[in-house]
Motif scaffolding. Structure first.
Motif, PDB file in Angstrom:
ATOM      1  N   ASP A   1       0.823  -1.203   0.000  1.00  0.00           N
ATOM      2  CA  ASP A   1       0.000   0.000   0.000  1.00  0.00           C
ATOM      3  C   ASP A   1       0.862   1.259   0.000  1.00  0.00           C
ATOM      4  O   ASP A   1       0.483   2.285  -0.572  1.00  0.00           O
ATOM      5  N   ARG A   2       2.029   1.166   0.641  1.00  0.00           N
ATOM      6  CA  ARG A   2       2.943   2.308   0.659  1.00  0.00           C
ATOM      7  C   ARG A   2       3.857   2.309  -0.560  1.00  0.00           C
ATOM      8  O   ARG A   2       3.999   3.320  -1.249  1.00  0.00           O
TER       9      ARG A   2
ATOM     10  N   ASP B   1      -2.176   7.196  -7.553  1.00  0.00           N
ATOM     11  CA  ASP B   1      -3.467   7.834  -7.786  1.00  0.00           C
ATOM     12  C   ASP B   1      -3.906   7.524  -9.225  1.00  0.00           C
ATOM     13  O   ASP B   1      -3.077   7.430 -10.131  1.00  0.00           O
TER      14      ASP B   1
ATOM     15  N   HIS C   1      -6.212  17.331  -4.701  1.00  0.00           N
ATOM     16  CA  HIS C   1      -5.316  16.274  -4.217  1.00  0.00           C
ATOM     17  C   HIS C   1      -4.806  16.606  -2.822  1.00  0.00           C
ATOM     18  O   HIS C   1      -4.793  15.739  -1.941  1.00  0.00           O
TER      19      HIS C   1
ATOM     20  N   ALA D   1      -7.582  16.191  -0.247  1.00  0.00           N
ATOM     21  CA  ALA D   1      -7.908  14.777  -0.040  1.00  0.00           C
ATOM     22  C   ALA D   1      -6.841  14.080   0.794  1.00  0.00           C
ATOM     23  O   ALA D   1      -7.152  13.265   1.672  1.00  0.00           O
ATOM     24  N   GLN D   2      -5.583  14.406   0.526  1.00  0.00           N
ATOM     25  CA  GLN D   2      -4.497  13.777   1.284  1.00  0.00           C
ATOM     26  C   GLN D   2      -4.484  14.251   2.736  1.00  0.00           C
ATOM     27  O   GLN D   2      -4.260  13.464   3.656  1.00  0.00           O
TER      28      GLN D   2
ATOM     29  N   ALA E   1      -7.036  15.160   4.421  1.00  0.00           N
ATOM     30  CA  ALA E   1      -8.165  14.498   5.072  1.00  0.00           C
ATOM     31  C   ALA E   1      -7.840  13.064   5.461  1.00  0.00           C
ATOM     32  O   ALA E   1      -8.408  12.529   6.425  1.00  0.00           O
ATOM     33  N   ARG E   2      -6.897  12.466   4.745  1.00  0.00           N
ATOM     34  CA  ARG E   2      -6.466  11.090   5.054  1.00  0.00           C
ATOM     35  C   ARG E   2      -5.401  11.053   6.139  1.00  0.00           C
ATOM     36  O   ARG E   2      -4.962   9.983   6.548  1.00  0.00           O
ATOM     37  N   GLY E   3      -4.947  12.219   6.552  1.00  0.00           N
ATOM     38  CA  GLY E   3      -3.935  12.283   7.593  1.00  0.00           C
ATOM     39  C   GLY E   3      -2.518  12.439   7.089  1.00  0.00           C
ATOM     40  O   GLY E   3      -1.563  12.367   7.868  1.00  0.00           O
ATOM     41  N   VAL E   4      -2.348  12.642   5.785  1.00  0.00           N
ATOM     42  CA  VAL E   4      -1.015  12.866   5.215  1.00  0.00           C
ATOM     43  C   VAL E   4      -0.567  14.279   5.566  1.00  0.00           C
ATOM     44  O   VAL E   4      -1.321  15.237   5.377  1.00  0.00           O
TER      45      VAL E   4
END
Length: 333
Positions: free
Chosen positions: A56-57, A62, A269, A272-273, A275-278
């Protein structure tokens, strides 16, 4: 022997090199925004890491990035074939084998540039990957290693690998020194010999040849495209990313946009990132060169460098960075 599928000619004209610690998914999303028609490459990932590591990493991608290639390191044909299958299953459009990295760690693992001394093993590896996937399997290599400047040996390497099914080669047009030079020095010290890439295309017109190494200028890149199938930018695309946008416009007719427009187009982008915690720093580091050579470019870079690592940093920081540029002052006027 089964041949790897050819890459469409237009997709070869412009590409961005795989660069360790740089061309991650955030970098590629930005580059895709700049150059809708360029071919993008992942950082090199060892086959063992693809098979056993955090996919996943390591294989993060994208959907906007296509076409994007996965560059693999390794020298065990069965493992490379397995990793190639995993990469294609994750959506990568091409599998590229690294035969050019000169670092000590890579040499110790018997892959990278030292593989140019083992064309039979490279051919076996390519054949295994070609047999495992339907996507194009390509090779990125140097002209030779150390003080080997024998054209016939280089051509024999290419022919051996081509006979195994590889149709597309990215030629970093200088030798790799396996001892005495750091990886950084290996990108700068050995002299560039683009004529070898040109000669390869002339003598093997059925092969797809992309030239890489030291390309830092718009007109220079266009000159290479007139001689071979494409030009691959490395550090120039990273340190002066607007060059990538200008080249895409010239080669494909993409409308030229301002740097500010391109930055703002990245907001979905970024949001969104976040919001994902990035953390913003993982994205902002790829944007530092956007205003390279422009009024306010240094201030733009400073705002991002000083603020992106702070907790809670968000899009407002990018707005603040844009506000200090000459472009923002022209709009205000």
């Amino acid at each position: 022997m089964r041949a790897s599928p050819a890459i469409p000619a237009a997709a070869l004209k412009l590409s961005v090199a795989p660069m360790m610690d740089w061309t991650d998914t955030h970098c590629r999303v930005f580059h895709r925004l700049l150059a809708p028609n360029a071919r993008l490459y992942s950082e090199m990932v060892h086959a063992n890491a693809v098979i056993h590591g955090d996919r996943d990493r390591l294989l993060a991608m994208d959907s906007c990035e296509h076409p994007v290639a996965l560059q693999l390191g390794g020298s065990e044909p069965a493992l490379l074939a397995q990793a190639a299958r995993i990469g294609v299953a994750h959506g990568f459009d091409e599998i590229n084998l690294n035969c050019g990295c000169p670092s000590d760690r890579v040499q110790a693992g018997r892959f990278g540039a030292c593989l140019m001394r083992e064309p039979g093993l490279v051919a076996e590896s390519v054949a295994a990957m070609v047999g495992a996937v339907d996507a194009p399997v390509t090779v990125k290599c140097r002209l030779g290693v150390d003080d080997d400047h024998d054209w016939r040996r280089f051509l024999a390497f290419i022919d051996t690998v081509a006979d195994a099914g590889c149709r597309s080669f990215v030629i970093h047009a200088r030798n790799a020194w396996l001892k005495g030079l750091s990886p950084k020095e290996n990108r700068e010290v050995p002299p560039l010999r683009y004529d070898w890439a040109y000669r390869l295309k002339q003598e093997r017109p059925e092969l797809q040849v992309v030239v890489n190494g030291g390309i830092a200028d718009h007109d220079e890149a266009l000159a290479h495209v007139s001689q071979v199938d494409g030009a691959m930018l490395g550090r120039a695309a990273y340190h002066d990313p607007y060059l990538l946008h200008r080249l895409d416009a010239t080669l494909f007719g993409t409308p030229l946009r301002t740097r500010g427009e391109l930055l703002r187009a990245l907001r979905p982008h970024v949001d969104a990132q976040l919001a994902r915690g990035v953390a913003l720093k993982h994205i902002a580091r790829h944007l530092l060169g956007l205003f390279h050579g422009q009024p306010g470019g240094r201030a733009f870079r400073q705002v991002l460098s000083e603020g992106a690592h702070k907790p809670g940093a968000d899009w407002q920081l990018l707005d603040a960075a844009l506000a200090v540029t000459g472009e923002a002052r022209r709009i205000a006027a």
